[in-house]
Enzyme design. Sequence first.
Site, mmCIF file in Angstrom:
data_model
loop_
_atom_site.group_PDB
_atom_site.id
_atom_site.type_symbol
_atom_site.label_atom_id
_atom_site.label_comp_id
_atom_site.label_asym_id
_atom_site.label_seq_id
_atom_site.Cartn_x
_atom_site.Cartn_y
_atom_site.Cartn_z
ATOM 1 N N ASP A 1 -17.313 6.813 -0.287
ATOM 2 C CA ASP A 1 -15.988 6.711 0.338
ATOM 3 C C ASP A 1 -15.665 8.103 0.899
ATOM 4 O OD1 ASP A 1 -13.415 5.961 1.099
ATOM 5 O OD2 ASP A 1 -12.575 6.144 -0.920
ATOM 6 N N GLN B 1 -10.246 -4.006 -2.623
ATOM 7 C CA GLN B 1 -11.477 -3.507 -2.002
ATOM 8 C C GLN B 1 -12.676 -3.786 -2.909
ATOM 9 O OE1 GLN B 1 -12.066 -1.506 1.026
ATOM 10 N NE2 GLN B 1 -14.115 -2.161 0.467
ATOM 11 N N ARG C 1 -14.009 -8.528 3.306
ATOM 12 C CA ARG C 1 -12.610 -8.292 2.915
ATOM 13 C C ARG C 1 -11.777 -9.531 3.265
ATOM 14 N NH1 ARG C 1 -10.441 -3.158 2.468
ATOM 15 N NH2 ARG C 1 -8.640 -4.319 1.673
ATOM 16 N N HIS D 1 -7.767 0.794 -5.932
ATOM 17 C CA HIS D 1 -7.884 -0.069 -4.742
ATOM 18 C C HIS D 1 -8.596 -1.369 -5.153
ATOM 19 C CE1 HIS D 1 -7.878 -1.251 -0.688
ATOM 20 N NE2 HIS D 1 -8.751 -0.428 -0.147
ATOM 21 N N ARG E 1 0.881 -1.182 0.000
ATOM 22 C CA ARG E 1 0.000 0.000 0.000
ATOM 23 C C ARG E 1 0.906 1.216 0.000
ATOM 24 N NH1 ARG E 1 -5.137 1.547 3.748
ATOM 25 N NH2 ARG E 1 -6.045 0.090 2.276
ATOM 26 N N CYS F 1 -16.573 1.768 1.911
ATOM 27 C CA CYS F 1 -15.405 0.885 2.077
ATOM 28 C C CYS F 1 -14.772 1.039 3.454
ATOM 29 C CB CYS F 1 -14.400 1.128 0.965
ATOM 30 S SG CYS F 1 -13.751 2.790 0.942
HETATM 31 N N1 CP Z 1 -11.153 0.032 3.166
HETATM 32 C C1 CP Z 1 -9.854 -0.092 3.501
HETATM 33 O O1 CP Z 1 -8.987 -0.394 2.680
HETATM 34 O O2 CP Z 1 -9.610 0.112 4.813
HETATM 35 P P1 CP Z 1 -8.195 0.321 5.487
HETATM 36 O O3 CP Z 1 -7.668 1.638 5.008
HETATM 37 O O4 CP Z 1 -8.493 0.302 6.953
HETATM 38 O O5 CP Z 1 -7.287 -0.815 5.069
HETATM 39 N N1 NVA Z 2 -9.976 6.729 -0.796
HETATM 40 C C1 NVA Z 2 -9.496 6.328 0.513
HETATM 41 C C2 NVA Z 2 -9.706 4.867 0.709
HETATM 42 C C3 NVA Z 2 -9.331 4.353 2.061
HETATM 43 C C4 NVA Z 2 -9.544 2.895 2.199
HETATM 44 C C5 NVA Z 2 -8.024 6.703 0.638
HETATM 45 O O1 NVA Z 2 -7.265 6.491 -0.310
HETATM 46 O O2 NVA Z 2 -7.641 7.219 1.694
#
Ligand code: CP
Ligand code: NVA
Length: 301
Positions: free
Chosen positions: A218, A133, A286, A130, A103, A258
């Site tokens: 989101d 997700q 998930r 993502h 990530r 999400c």
């Molecule tokens: N939705 C999601 O990816 O959550 P986190 O940022 O907690 O991993």
């Molecule tokens: N769009 C958000 C998703 C978090 C899971 C971010 O990138 O912070």
Amino acid sequence: MKQDLLTISDFSQEEILDLFEKSADLKEKRQKGIQHHPLKGKTLGMIFNKHSTRTRISFEVGMFELGGHALFLTGDQLQLNRGESIRDSAQVLSRYLNGILIRTYDHEEVTALAEHATIPVINGLTDLNHPVQILADIFTIKEKLGRIEDVKVAYVGDGNNVAYSWMMGAALTGMHLVIACPESCQPHPAPGLSKNDKVEIIADPFEAVQNADIIYTDVWVSMGEEKEAEIKKKLLLPYQINQKLVDSAKKDVMVMHCLPAHREMEITAEVMDGKHSIVFDQAENRLHVQKAILEKLLSHP
Ligand code: CP
Ligand code: NVA
């Protein structure tokens, strides 16, 4: 040949449907307490340059439950963030590990890692997308509605990484996706979409939710966008998922997010805790879907 998951389109429609069967099977096994250890002796390295609750924990627990091991590696603890090249890091990590979850901010970092690694690389979120997700979300929709094709999803809010993956996921699985967002918050154009794909971007949230099976949102300010926070919050205020918007949709519409959620910003507490919300079933899935991804990609010798 190793297989990576950097964007949803790395999987074909058939592979996605197989993945959902696997996810349902893994979910049932877990509910019945049946042990299943196809990844015994395998290790996943998990590099996180951004915060995470669901992604980190679902993959870490997932590896454990599949009989393997997960190493949580924050970028700051690796030489990678002190200047060791991605190419060298990828080669070294490939000698120790059986897969890498990453990530980070720049999507190019993930594609470079995958290019130089000889083991599968899984994208656990970048500024661009993502995929893990949205695979889990489409599984949740299939589980709840018993179908995917022609399901109408109204994505209301910021056209961010999650919205981008939604466009690709909807196109691949034949869903009807309407994104409602302000013009300056529209998602990056997704490559490979054709005129036949039922993906639209409009401005009016009330129009988007008409006949929708799912209302999805989101956060308004994604990780890394903190400087734009105040501007985005103002722009996105009309796109809040509140009771008025939900009441204007179908009686049995389901609401997804999400997570993490910012209550009273992109979604009100009333909706999040209300009868239309499936956000915690969504979060649970998930785990099952990430396990299916791990088993698919890491089972090979
Ligand atoms: N939705 C999601 O990816 O959550 P986190 O940022 O907690 O991993
Ligand atoms: N769009 C958000 C998703 C978090 C899971 C971010 O990138 O912070």
